[in-house]
Design an enzyme around this catalytic site. Sequence first.
Site: not given
Length: 415
Positions: A58, A219, A372, A395
Site C-alpha cells: 500500500r 456468504k 482482500g 470494501g
Amino acid sequence: MERFCSSSIMGREAYNRKGSSKVNKKTLKDIDVKGKKVFCRVDLNVPLENNVITDDTRIRAVLPTIQYLVDQGAKVILASHFGRPKGEVVEELRLTPVAKRLTELLHKQVVKTDHVYGSEVDESIAKLQNGDVLLLENVRFEKGEEKNSSYLVEAFAQMADIFVNDAFGTAHRAHASTVGVAEQLPAVAGFLMEKEISVLSKALESPERPFTAIIGGSKVRDKINVIDNFLDIVDHLIIGGGLACTFLKAQGYEIGNSLLEEDKIELAKSFIKKAEQKGVQFHIQTDAIIADDFRADADHRSVAVDSIPEGWMVLDIGPETTKQYAEIIKQSKLVIWNGPMGVFEMDAFREGTKGVAESLAETTGYTVIGGGDSVAAIEKFELVDKMDHISTGGGASLEFMEGKILPGIQALDNV
C-alpha cells in the site's frame, strides 16, 4: 492494456454509477501544486508485526502521487489511518514505522508529527519547504475523523491550499479526511485513485466481451448487490466459495453440513432466474471437495454435487469444476474476480482457488482482482505480477462493483 490504464481516462471520463449523472472529476495533473501546501489523503494501513512492516504494497502504491508532488515543488502533508484505534491514542498504532519506510522509499526525510492537528502540527507545517514531506499521526486517533466532525474538518482545511485524495480504500467512507476536507478545499484525485476508478469504471460500463465475473466468499448476503449488478452486464457469472452452497440448495441438492443461508435460498433462485432472463451464463460447481469437519487435517474427498453425504461439508470446488471455470476464463476478454473458491488457507482445500488464480494468470484477457481475500490468494500463490489490475480498495472495490456512489469520489471537484 492501455485501454484501461491510460491516465487520461479518469480525468475525461465520467464517474457514472447507478443513479448518477455524468460527472468529470479533476485529477492531480489538472492543477498547479508548486509552492502550495497539499493535504494528501493516502492509505498507509499496512500489516505490522513486532513494529516491523511485513508488506509495504500500500505504501508503494501511493509513491507515484507523493513523488509527483515532491517533484512539482509542493509542500506535502500526508494523512492516513492505521488500524482501528476507535478515536483513542493507541501507542502500537502510531505511524512511526510507516514514516521510516516512506523515508527509505522516497530517498528523502519524511517528518512525522506526534499529533493529528494542533500547535505541534502547525509548527511543522510552517517549516516545510517546497518538496518536503510531512506525515500526520494516525487520523483515527481523533474521534472526529470517522464522524466527519466539523472541528477536525476545519483543522485539516486550515493546513493546506489543495486536497488530493489517493486513498481509494477509504473512498466509501464519509470521514473528515476523505469527504469533509474535500468540501473545503480544491479537491482532486491522485494517481492511484485515478487508476482505480478508470479501470473499474471502464470494466463495468464498457467492458470487452466475453466479460466474466467470478464471485466467491463465504456468504450470499455479502455479495447480493454485486451479483445483482453483474447480472445486468456480464456474459458469464461464476459462483464459488461457501456462498455457492446456498445456490446448490436452491437447485435442490443436499449439501450436508455445508454453510447454508436458509433465508437466502429464494434470493438465490431469483438470481438464477434473472440470469436466464438476461441471457447470462450462470455457472455453479458440478463437483466439490468435501470434508467431515472444518479442520486442515479433516478426512476429505472429491464428489459430484449430487453425492454429498449427510454430515459432510463443501470446502472447495472440485477438479472438474476447476477445469470448467478455467476454460471460461481462458475464452474471456475481461475477468473480474472477487472472493475465493474455497478455504484456500488450508492446503487440502486450496486447489480450486489456486486453479482459478492460475487461469487468470494465463489468460490473454484483462484481469481485475478485487477484495482482500482474492488479493491474499494471488499473493499466496505468487501470481501478483501476472494480474493486470489489483484493486487496493477492499470494501470500496466491493461497493463500487455494486454500483454505489462512493462519497470520497463524489466529493472531488468536477472538471
